[in-house]
Motif scaffolding. Structure first.
Motif, PDB file in Angstrom:
ATOM      1  N   UNK A 223      38.506  41.475  37.018  1.00  0.00           N
ATOM      2  CA  UNK A 223      38.559  42.461  38.099  1.00  0.00           C
ATOM      3  C   UNK A 223      38.739  41.863  39.480  1.00  0.00           C
ATOM      4  N   UNK A 224      38.156  40.682  39.727  1.00  0.00           N
ATOM      5  CA  UNK A 224      38.293  40.081  41.063  1.00  0.00           C
ATOM      6  C   UNK A 224      39.738  39.676  41.340  1.00  0.00           C
ATOM      7  N   UNK A 225      40.475  39.260  40.315  1.00  0.00           N
ATOM      8  CA  UNK A 225      41.899  38.948  40.523  1.00  0.00           C
ATOM      9  C   UNK A 225      42.692  40.231  40.796  1.00  0.00           C
ATOM     10  N   UNK A 226      42.193  41.355  40.284  1.00  0.00           N
ATOM     11  CA  UNK A 226      42.876  42.633  40.515  1.00  0.00           C
ATOM     12  C   UNK A 226      42.465  43.278  41.842  1.00  0.00           C
ATOM     13  N   UNK A 228      39.179  43.806  42.982  1.00  0.00           N
ATOM     14  CA  UNK A 228      37.895  44.523  43.032  1.00  0.00           C
ATOM     15  C   UNK A 228      36.915  43.802  43.956  1.00  0.00           C
ATOM     16  N   UNK A 229      36.026  44.581  44.550  1.00  0.00           N
ATOM     17  CA  UNK A 229      35.038  44.022  45.480  1.00  0.00           C
ATOM     18  C   UNK A 229      33.704  43.758  44.789  1.00  0.00           C
ATOM     19  N   UNK A 230      33.516  44.312  43.587  1.00  0.00           N
ATOM     20  CA  UNK A 230      32.268  44.099  42.843  1.00  0.00           C
ATOM     21  C   UNK A 230      32.578  44.067  41.355  1.00  0.00           C
ATOM     22  N   UNK A 231      31.831  43.268  40.606  1.00  0.00           N
ATOM     23  CA  UNK A 231      32.070  43.169  39.159  1.00  0.00           C
ATOM     24  C   UNK A 231      30.768  42.882  38.425  1.00  0.00           C
ATOM     25  N   UNK A 232      30.850  42.849  37.089  1.00  0.00           N
ATOM     26  CA  UNK A 232      29.673  42.543  36.270  1.00  0.00           C
ATOM     27  C   UNK A 232      29.490  41.037  36.115  1.00  0.00           C
ATOM     28  N   UNK A 233      30.632  40.319  36.095  1.00  0.00           N
ATOM     29  CA  UNK A 233      30.596  38.871  35.914  1.00  0.00           C
ATOM     30  C   UNK A 233      31.817  38.275  36.595  1.00  0.00           C
ATOM     31  N   UNK A 234      31.938  36.947  36.519  1.00  0.00           N
ATOM     32  CA  UNK A 234      33.101  36.271  37.107  1.00  0.00           C
ATOM     33  C   UNK A 234      33.785  35.465  36.000  1.00  0.00           C
ATOM     34  N   UNK A 344      43.786  37.686  30.417  1.00  0.00           N
ATOM     35  CA  UNK A 344      42.432  37.691  30.974  1.00  0.00           C
ATOM     36  C   UNK A 344      42.335  38.380  32.335  1.00  0.00           C
ATOM     37  N   UNK A 345      43.495  38.796  32.881  1.00  0.00           N
ATOM     38  CA  UNK A 345      43.458  39.502  34.166  1.00  0.00           C
ATOM     39  C   UNK A 345      43.086  40.967  33.972  1.00  0.00           C
ATOM     40  N   UNK A 346      43.513  41.582  32.849  1.00  0.00           N
ATOM     41  CA  UNK A 346      43.196  42.987  32.585  1.00  0.00           C
ATOM     42  C   UNK A 346      44.084  43.920  33.398  1.00  0.00           C
ATOM     43  N   UNK A 347      43.676  45.186  33.514  1.00  0.00           N
ATOM     44  CA  UNK A 347      42.490  45.794  32.925  1.00  0.00           C
ATOM     45  C   UNK A 347      42.643  45.976  31.404  1.00  0.00           C
ATOM     46  N   UNK A 348      41.580  46.422  30.751  1.00  0.00           N
ATOM     47  CA  UNK A 348      41.601  46.561  29.294  1.00  0.00           C
ATOM     48  C   UNK A 348      42.706  47.524  28.853  1.00  0.00           C
ATOM     49  N   UNK A 349      42.812  48.668  29.557  1.00  0.00           N
ATOM     50  CA  UNK A 349      43.830  49.662  29.185  1.00  0.00           C
ATOM     51  C   UNK A 349      45.235  49.119  29.452  1.00  0.00           C
TER      52      UNK A 349
END
Length: 404
Positions: A223-226, A228-234, A344-349
């Protein structure tokens, strides 16, 4: 500047995203929405989806319903609601009436009923019911613990547990190492990771890896590469253009962090590349890279500066000046790096639709390791994500346009 104060924006100054939505500046909103609808693909990999979601009230409801179906292992409606949410996230306008849905893909009858209720009532009664459902609430709590998945959640629920305190109080329960760490650092891990914290962790990871592999490429993914400003992990992807030394680097990094007192937990999964059949036929298949799922101790001063003064730690032992952060490290051979980075960049969908598109539209097989052309019976090499998109005949989407 001439007016000396903020002025109203004018249409002539607005930039339109030409590639995805070639509506003109003069097109009325209702016409623009129907015009756009015809150009929206059923595949997320053909849609530019930024974090600017104009239809959050709909997609939030869809994601609650999808998650509830996932908890009940009912895959078909779960995927249907996830796809519908993904479609609405890419729209550059807010849906205000049912006519706005004309021509949009992946919106079946059940989904339209939810949209209709939200447009008329302002909320979804179904999503509201799910949020108050005891089973949903318990599963949501259980899976928030690092190391707990659906099977464990189901087991705990059947045992009569409803809250985490009940799980912790049961002395007969055997928890895995990962779950014990999940409970031990629960408050830190559940609070999420900010962009500043992710940047600070990035410095720690790069310093450690480059101690042993000076030419290593260490890239933040997920998510951080996409954007996002907050995530569950890095998440980090590591590779080296030099000799095949990357296999040893995680072992050395783990030892270094142990000496530095930064490693709170780790689970090292060795590579299974040698026995892998590539690429995988399964859309959601795991990859075969060497990985380390870790919890790192991030000292608060590292969030702002690179210096980490631990000399005074003993003086203020009772004051916790660090935070536990979830970190995933993935090591890829250099020749597979582009595919690993894309995966590994995602998103899952986005990833799921990219593989579906490759299979159904291009007669190819794609995973985190390779792209295989079934017609030509050859593996297609790629040095960058752009080359993979080109092999698939797709317009390149930047990481921040993959928030599907």
């Amino acid at each position: 500047m001439e007016a000396g104060k903020p002025v109203d924006s004018e249409k002539k100054h607005r930039l339109m995203v030409q590639q995805a939505y070639p509506a003109t500046l003069d097109t009325p909103e209702s016409e623009a929405s129907s015009f756009v609808a015809g150009t929206v693909s059923q595949y997320a990999c053909q849609r530019r989806t930024t974090l600017n979601n104009c239809n959050k009230k709909f997609t939030d409801a869809f994601e609650i319903l999808a998650e509830n179906y996932e908890f009940r292992e009912n895959e078909v409606p779960c995927l249907a609601f996830m796809r519908a949410a993904s479609v609405l996230k890419c729209l550059p306008f807010t849906i205000v009436r049912m006519g706005d849905l004309e021509g949009l893909p992946c919106l079946g009858g059940e989904i339209r009923n939810v949209i209709e209720e939200i447009t008329e009532e302002g909320e979804s009664s179904r999503a509201k019911d799910v949020l108050t459902d005891e089973r949903y609430q318990s599963f949501k709590l259980f899976i928030s613990v690092f190391g707990v998945g659906l099977k464990t959640s189901e087991k705990w629920y059947r045992m009569g547990f409803r809250i985490l305190e009940e799980v912790k109080a049961d002395k007969t329960l055997k928890l895995s190492r990962m779950q014990k760490a999940g409970f031990l650092y629960y408050e830190d891990l559940v609070s999420g990771v900010s962009k500043a914290e992710a940047d600070a962790v990035s410095l720690i990871v790069k310093d450690a890896v480059r101690t042993f592999l000076p030419d290593a490429l260490v890239t933040i993914t997920g998510g951080f590469r996409r954007g996002k400003k907050i995530g569950h992990d890095v998440d980090f992807l590591i590779t080296s253009p030099g000799l095949r030394q990357e296999e040893e680097v995680l072992h050395k990094v783990i030892d270094l962090w142990k000496k530095q007192g930064l490693l709170l937990y780790y689970d090292l999964v060795e590579s299974t590349l040698e026995q892998a059949k590539l690429p995988s036929r399964k859309v959601d298949a795991f990859d075969h890279f060497q990985k380390c799922f870790a919890i790192l101790k991030l000292h608060q001063q590292r969030v702002d500066t690179r210096s980490c003064d631990t000399s005074k730690e003993s003086d203020k032992a009772e004051v916790k000046d660090w935070k536990a952060i979830r970190v995933d490290l993935v090591v890829s051979p250099f020749e597979q790096y582009a595919y690993a980075l894309l995966g590994w960049t995602g998103s899952r969908q986005f990833e799921r639709d990219l593989r579906r598109y490759a299979t159904h539209e291009r007669k190819m097989m794609l995973d985190n390791h390779a792209l295989y052309d079934k017609t030509k019976r050859i593996f297609l090499k790629a040095k960058s994500e752009e080359e993979i998109f080109a092999h698939l005949g797709l317009d390149y989407l930047e990481p921040w346009e993959r928030n599907a």
